[in-house]
Design an enzyme around this catalytic site. Structure first.
Site, PDB file in Angstrom:
ATOM      1  N   GLY A 135       0.811  -1.213   0.000  1.00  0.00           N
ATOM      2  CA  GLY A 135       0.000   0.000   0.000  1.00  0.00           C
ATOM      3  C   GLY A 135       0.840   1.256   0.000  1.00  0.00           C
ATOM      4  N   GLU A 138      -2.265   6.492  -2.712  1.00  0.00           N
ATOM      5  CA  GLU A 138      -3.441   6.980  -1.984  1.00  0.00           C
ATOM      6  C   GLU A 138      -4.383   7.676  -2.967  1.00  0.00           C
ATOM      7  N   ILE A 168      -4.928  -0.954  -4.729  1.00  0.00           N
ATOM      8  CA  ILE A 168      -3.958  -1.889  -4.174  1.00  0.00           C
ATOM      9  C   ILE A 168      -4.232  -3.311  -4.673  1.00  0.00           C
ATOM     10  N   THR A 169      -3.298  -3.816  -5.485  1.00  0.00           N
ATOM     11  CA  THR A 169      -3.409  -5.172  -6.032  1.00  0.00           C
ATOM     12  C   THR A 169      -3.383  -6.195  -4.893  1.00  0.00           C
ATOM     13  N   ARG A 248       9.378  -3.042 -11.114  1.00  0.00           N
ATOM     14  CA  ARG A 248       9.487  -2.530 -12.487  1.00  0.00           C
ATOM     15  C   ARG A 248      10.376  -3.452 -13.327  1.00  0.00           C
ATOM     16  N   LEU A 343      -6.866  -8.230 -36.598  1.00  0.00           N
ATOM     17  CA  LEU A 343      -7.898  -9.269 -36.578  1.00  0.00           C
ATOM     18  C   LEU A 343      -9.270  -8.727 -36.965  1.00  0.00           C
ATOM     19  N   GLU A 368       3.087   1.346 -11.287  1.00  0.00           N
ATOM     20  CA  GLU A 368       4.549   1.254 -11.071  1.00  0.00           C
ATOM     21  C   GLU A 368       5.281   2.415 -11.727  1.00  0.00           C
ATOM     22  N   THR A 370       3.994   5.874 -14.163  1.00  0.00           N
ATOM     23  CA  THR A 370       3.422   5.988 -15.507  1.00  0.00           C
ATOM     24  C   THR A 370       4.540   6.164 -16.543  1.00  0.00           C
ATOM     25  N   PHE A 388      10.044  17.279 -12.471  1.00  0.00           N
ATOM     26  CA  PHE A 388       8.816  16.807 -11.834  1.00  0.00           C
ATOM     27  C   PHE A 388       7.964  17.962 -11.319  1.00  0.00           C
TER      28      PHE A 388
HETATM   29  P1  TGC Z   1      13.672  11.220  -5.025  1.00  0.00           P
HETATM   30  O1  TGC Z   1      14.263  12.449  -4.432  1.00  0.00           O
HETATM   31  O2  TGC Z   1      13.902  10.950  -6.463  1.00  0.00           O
HETATM   32  O3  TGC Z   1      14.153   9.943  -4.209  1.00  0.00           O
HETATM   33  C1  TGC Z   1      14.060   9.844  -2.798  1.00  0.00           C
HETATM   34  C2  TGC Z   1      15.091   8.807  -2.369  1.00  0.00           C
HETATM   35  O4  TGC Z   1      14.776   7.533  -2.975  1.00  0.00           O
HETATM   36  C3  TGC Z   1      15.847   7.105  -3.835  1.00  0.00           C
HETATM   37  N1  TGC Z   1      15.212   6.537  -5.040  1.00  0.00           N
HETATM   38  C4  TGC Z   1      15.236   5.239  -5.358  1.00  0.00           C
HETATM   39  N2  TGC Z   1      15.823   4.190  -4.777  1.00  0.00           N
HETATM   40  C5  TGC Z   1      15.639   2.976  -5.358  1.00  0.00           C
HETATM   41  N3  TGC Z   1      14.896   2.794  -6.466  1.00  0.00           N
HETATM   42  C6  TGC Z   1      14.284   3.831  -7.071  1.00  0.00           C
HETATM   43  N4  TGC Z   1      13.544   3.633  -8.163  1.00  0.00           N
HETATM   44  C7  TGC Z   1      14.448   5.127  -6.520  1.00  0.00           C
HETATM   45  N5  TGC Z   1      13.989   6.356  -6.852  1.00  0.00           N
HETATM   46  C8  TGC Z   1      14.477   7.200  -5.947  1.00  0.00           C
HETATM   47  C9  TGC Z   1      16.644   8.355  -4.138  1.00  0.00           C
HETATM   48  O5  TGC Z   1      17.982   8.036  -4.442  1.00  0.00           O
HETATM   49  C10 TGC Z   1      16.507   9.112  -2.841  1.00  0.00           C
HETATM   50  O6  TGC Z   1      17.399   8.513  -1.905  1.00  0.00           O
HETATM   51  P2  TGC Z   1      18.096   9.396  -0.756  1.00  0.00           P
HETATM   52  O7  TGC Z   1      19.044   8.442  -0.100  1.00  0.00           O
HETATM   53  O8  TGC Z   1      18.753  10.536  -1.456  1.00  0.00           O
HETATM   54  O9  TGC Z   1      16.997   9.839   0.138  1.00  0.00           O
HETATM   55  O10 TGC Z   1      12.122  11.232  -4.709  1.00  0.00           O
HETATM   56  P3  TGC Z   1      10.977  12.082  -5.345  1.00  0.00           P
HETATM   57  O11 TGC Z   1      10.002  12.422  -4.261  1.00  0.00           O
HETATM   58  O12 TGC Z   1      11.548  13.203  -6.185  1.00  0.00           O
HETATM   59  O13 TGC Z   1      10.200  11.022  -6.273  1.00  0.00           O
HETATM   60  C11 TGC Z   1      10.691  10.610  -7.433  1.00  0.00           C
HETATM   61  C12 TGC Z   1       9.641   9.831  -8.245  1.00  0.00           C
HETATM   62  C13 TGC Z   1       8.563  10.738  -8.798  1.00  0.00           C
HETATM   63  C14 TGC Z   1      10.422   9.248  -9.402  1.00  0.00           C
HETATM   64  C15 TGC Z   1       8.979   8.730  -7.405  1.00  0.00           C
HETATM   65  O14 TGC Z   1       8.130   9.279  -6.487  1.00  0.00           O
HETATM   66  C16 TGC Z   1       8.227   7.735  -8.252  1.00  0.00           C
HETATM   67  O15 TGC Z   1       8.807   6.790  -8.751  1.00  0.00           O
HETATM   68  N6  TGC Z   1       6.877   7.916  -8.441  1.00  0.00           N
HETATM   69  C17 TGC Z   1       6.030   6.949  -9.092  1.00  0.00           C
HETATM   70  C18 TGC Z   1       5.157   6.259  -8.071  1.00  0.00           C
HETATM   71  C19 TGC Z   1       4.962   4.809  -8.377  1.00  0.00           C
HETATM   72  O16 TGC Z   1       5.610   4.241  -9.219  1.00  0.00           O
HETATM   73  N7  TGC Z   1       4.074   4.190  -7.637  1.00  0.00           N
HETATM   74  C20 TGC Z   1       3.883   2.774  -7.745  1.00  0.00           C
HETATM   75  C21 TGC Z   1       3.003   2.251  -6.637  1.00  0.00           C
HETATM   76  S1  TGC Z   1       3.091   0.506  -6.464  1.00  0.00           S
HETATM   77  C22 TGC Z   1       2.309  -0.097  -7.797  1.00  0.00           C
HETATM   78  O17 TGC Z   1       1.933   0.569  -8.686  1.00  0.00           O
HETATM   79  C23 TGC Z   1       2.140  -1.560  -7.799  1.00  0.00           C
HETATM   80  S2  TGC Z   1       1.422  -2.128  -9.239  1.00  0.00           S
HETATM   81  C24 TGC Z   1       1.140  -3.712  -8.814  1.00  0.00           C
HETATM   82  C25 TGC Z   1       1.787  -4.672  -9.712  1.00  0.00           C
HETATM   83  O18 TGC Z   1       3.003  -4.639 -10.007  1.00  0.00           O
HETATM   84  O19 TGC Z   1       1.028  -5.528 -10.126  1.00  0.00           O
HETATM   85  P1  FAD Z   2      -1.614  10.564 -11.348  1.00  0.00           P
HETATM   86  O1  FAD Z   2      -0.365  10.597 -10.554  1.00  0.00           O
HETATM   87  O2  FAD Z   2      -2.723  11.448 -10.924  1.00  0.00           O
HETATM   88  O3  FAD Z   2      -1.233  10.885 -12.862  1.00  0.00           O
HETATM   89  C1  FAD Z   2      -2.227  11.238 -13.847  1.00  0.00           C
HETATM   90  C2  FAD Z   2      -1.491  11.648 -15.134  1.00  0.00           C
HETATM   91  O4  FAD Z   2      -0.639  12.768 -14.867  1.00  0.00           O
HETATM   92  C3  FAD Z   2      -0.577  10.542 -15.682  1.00  0.00           C
HETATM   93  O5  FAD Z   2      -0.617  10.569 -17.088  1.00  0.00           O
HETATM   94  C4  FAD Z   2       0.801  10.978 -15.207  1.00  0.00           C
HETATM   95  O6  FAD Z   2       1.838  10.501 -16.056  1.00  0.00           O
HETATM   96  C5  FAD Z   2       0.676  12.489 -15.284  1.00  0.00           C
HETATM   97  N1  FAD Z   2       1.624  13.158 -14.389  1.00  0.00           N
HETATM   98  C6  FAD Z   2       1.763  13.020 -13.055  1.00  0.00           C
HETATM   99  N2  FAD Z   2       2.739  13.794 -12.585  1.00  0.00           N
HETATM  100  C7  FAD Z   2       3.251  14.459 -13.654  1.00  0.00           C
HETATM  101  C8  FAD Z   2       4.302  15.419 -13.826  1.00  0.00           C
HETATM  102  N3  FAD Z   2       5.062  15.839 -12.802  1.00  0.00           N
HETATM  103  N4  FAD Z   2       4.544  15.882 -15.065  1.00  0.00           N
HETATM  104  C9  FAD Z   2       3.804  15.441 -16.113  1.00  0.00           C
HETATM  105  N5  FAD Z   2       2.807  14.552 -16.036  1.00  0.00           N
HETATM  106  C10 FAD Z   2       2.534  14.061 -14.796  1.00  0.00           C
HETATM  107  N6  FAD Z   2      -0.380   1.268  -6.162  1.00  0.00           N
HETATM  108  C11 FAD Z   2       0.120   0.680  -5.033  1.00  0.00           C
HETATM  109  O7  FAD Z   2       0.647   1.346  -4.156  1.00  0.00           O
HETATM  110  N7  FAD Z   2       0.043  -0.675  -4.872  1.00  0.00           N
HETATM  111  C12 FAD Z   2      -0.541  -1.496  -5.778  1.00  0.00           C
HETATM  112  O8  FAD Z   2      -0.588  -2.725  -5.588  1.00  0.00           O
HETATM  113  C13 FAD Z   2      -1.094  -0.904  -6.956  1.00  0.00           C
HETATM  114  N8  FAD Z   2      -1.751  -1.686  -7.860  1.00  0.00           N
HETATM  115  C14 FAD Z   2      -2.427  -1.070  -8.896  1.00  0.00           C
HETATM  116  C15 FAD Z   2      -3.262  -1.835  -9.712  1.00  0.00           C
HETATM  117  C16 FAD Z   2      -4.000  -1.227 -10.725  1.00  0.00           C
HETATM  118  C17 FAD Z   2      -4.957  -2.053 -11.547  1.00  0.00           C
HETATM  119  C18 FAD Z   2      -3.844   0.164 -10.976  1.00  0.00           C
HETATM  120  C19 FAD Z   2      -4.590   0.835 -12.105  1.00  0.00           C
HETATM  121  C20 FAD Z   2      -3.005   0.922 -10.176  1.00  0.00           C
HETATM  122  C21 FAD Z   2      -2.306   0.337  -9.113  1.00  0.00           C
HETATM  123  N9  FAD Z   2      -1.543   1.103  -8.221  1.00  0.00           N
HETATM  124  C22 FAD Z   2      -0.989   0.506  -7.107  1.00  0.00           C
HETATM  125  C23 FAD Z   2      -1.494   2.549  -8.354  1.00  0.00           C
HETATM  126  C24 FAD Z   2      -0.532   3.055  -9.419  1.00  0.00           C
HETATM  127  O9  FAD Z   2       0.797   2.937  -9.017  1.00  0.00           O
HETATM  128  C25 FAD Z   2      -0.891   4.522  -9.728  1.00  0.00           C
HETATM  129  O10 FAD Z   2      -2.135   4.508 -10.415  1.00  0.00           O
HETATM  130  C26 FAD Z   2       0.172   5.219 -10.545  1.00  0.00           C
HETATM  131  O11 FAD Z   2       1.356   5.406  -9.798  1.00  0.00           O
HETATM  132  C27 FAD Z   2      -0.299   6.587 -11.079  1.00  0.00           C
HETATM  133  O12 FAD Z   2      -0.896   7.354 -10.078  1.00  0.00           O
HETATM  134  P2  FAD Z   2      -2.349   8.020 -10.316  1.00  0.00           P
HETATM  135  O13 FAD Z   2      -3.260   6.963 -10.824  1.00  0.00           O
HETATM  136  O14 FAD Z   2      -2.722   8.716  -9.063  1.00  0.00           O
HETATM  137  O15 FAD Z   2      -2.145   9.061 -11.493  1.00  0.00           O
END
Ligand code: TGC
Ligand code: FAD
Length: 389
Positions: A135, A138, A168-169, A248, A343, A368, A370, A388
């Protein structure tokens, strides 16, 4: 019965794999063929996850496959990636289940937990007897988890957590949730077990994507947990972000499996479908589409193989994972859309897997991180400028 998942190895990458890596892949390929494909369309139609597959997946060592010790299989990262590719050739929801269990929930405990937590949870999670979810997201904080509002405050020797996690998956089928929350010192993680008073889940319905996967909202209202539930090494956003890197990595491989399934299906179809007197496969426009698909899948496989080798040598950088996730998922989605078109009307029915993969990949492109977020991660890496904010 859907057709056997054909191999696709235009550049003889098999020669670069060890026999163990090939065996891991073949085992899962057969499992997907025999156990997943016969039922996956039904699960997708009914919005159900095939829980009957959890035990066989555990038996194959899929959960935490690339972790060492604690009852995990200890495979290398290339074998792990190949497994993800095969699972997603079946369905992205199945790969998601395995990703969340392994790369997010188990990895969080493995990397940031205490020895006691690792011994308590990881062996049972490897056996599939305990299911985890992760989780982070949010309702108001997706791409930018640093703004999270879930809050944990100290309460005697333990903690009280309040907040909501969304999308949350595995949420409602999980025995434990890794919950990321804000504390006075920053961001940290907790293991919240199912049944803890104040912790409830609600499933999200009406999805047109990832229908064979459970997606939930987690609500935490004055959830009291002991100190033993805190991940003691998790200090700062780096902890959850490091888990995202693991997931990822698997997604970059997995998306190629879905793309391969679409390519194979379209190739088969155009060989037998005749319009204007001959098979569609004989027309240049159709061949051009197939060649582009083959090219992009093959390039994606090469990127993943090198990424896996770097990961096995502890030399992989998160930005390289962003490169692979961004490219491979985007190309897979494009391949699925083009295959769907090839198709014709048959592309929209579930007699063929393409429309299901296409819809699933819309999610994979979003979760994970976008496509745009991965672009900004790479842009920051090559320019040194943060775009960002
Ligand atoms: P930022 O200043 O970049 O980083 C903070 C600290 O974290 C370190 N770091 C990483 N470490 C390991 N792996 C990474 N990918 C890392 N990215 C950053 C960084 O070095 C730093 O460390 P330190 O020691 O200096 O404190 O943080 P930021 O707030 O600017 O955020 C960067 C950003 C936007 C790239 C990050 O917030 C991000 O990746 N956002 C995307 C959110 C996301 O991917 N959410 C996924 C939720 S989980 C999910 O979707 C599960 S899907 C389920 C499934 O797989 O089926
Ligand atoms: P937003 O962050 O609101 O983004 C909306 C749009 O704005 C996107 O096109 C994005 O690229 C764009 N955008 C955002 N910021 C910027 C910027 N700075 N500049 C330009 N464009 C920007 N999360 C978990 O924690 N755990 C899970 O298990 C999990 N499972 C998931 C399963 C499913 C089926 C789905 C759909 C999502 C899941 N997620 C999970 C959440 C997922 O990680 C988020 O949906 C994803 O990180 C994007 O966040 P958001 O949906 O709030 O979109």
């Amino acid at each position: 019965m859907p057709k056997l998942l054909d191999d696709m190895d235009f550049f003889q990458l098999d020669e670069m794999l060890s026999s163990e890596e090939r065996m891991a892949r073949e085992t899962v390929k057969q499992f997907v063929q025999n156990e997943v494909l016969p039922n996956v369309e039904r699960h997708f139609a009914n919005e159900t996850f095939p829980t009957e597959l959890i035990h066989p997946m555990a038996e194959m060592g899929i959960f935490g496959a690339n972790l060492h010790g604690y009852g995990c299989a200890g495979m290398n990262n290339v074998a792990y990636g190949l497994i993800m590719q095969e699972l997603e050739a079946g369905d992205s929801g199945l790969r998601s289940f395995a990703s969340v269990q392994s790369a997010l929930a188990m990895h969080a405990i493995y990397a940031w937990g205490s020895e006691e937590q690792k011994n308590r949870y990881l062996p049972e999670m490897a056996k599939g007897k305990l299911i985890g979810c992760f989780g982070l997201t949010e309702p108001d904080h997706g791409s930018d988890p640093s703004g999270m509002e879930t809050r944990a405050r100290r309460d005697g020797s333990g903690w009280v957590i309040n907040g909501t996690k969304r999308w949350i998956t595995n949420g409602s089928i999980a025995d434990l949730a890794i919950i990321w929350a804000r504390v006075d010192e920053g961001i940290t993680g907790f293991i919240v077990e199912k049944g803890t008073p104040g912790f409830t889940t609600t499933d999200i319905h009406g999805k047109f994507s990832m229908r064979a996967s459970i997606t939930s909202e987690l609500i935490l209202e004055d959830v009291r947990i002991g100190q033993q539930a805190h991940l003691p090494q998790a200090r700062g956003l780096k902890a959850p972000l490091s888990c995202l890197t693991q997931a990822r990595y698997g997604i970059a491989w997995g998306a190629l499996g879905a793309a391969r399934s679409c390519y194979n299906c379209a190739l088969d179809y155009v060989k037998s479908r005749k319009q204007f007197s001959r098979p569609l496969a004989g027309y240049q426009l159709v061949q051009s589409k197939l060649v582009r698909m083959l090219t992009e899948i093959t390039k994606g496989q090469l990127v993943c193989l090198q990424l896996g080798r770097l990961k096995d040598q502890n030399r992989m950088r998160p930005e390289q994972v962003s490169f692979a996730k961004r490219n491979n998922v985007n190309e897979a989605l494009e391949i699925a859309r083009v295959a769907r078109d090839m198709l014709g009307a048959n592309g929209i029915v579930n007699e063929y897997p393409i429309i299901r993969h296409m819809l699933n990949l819309e999610t994979v492109n979003t979760y994970e991180g976008t496509y745009d977020v991965q672009t900004l991660i790479l842009g920051r890496d090559i320019t040194g400028e943060n775009a960002f904010e």
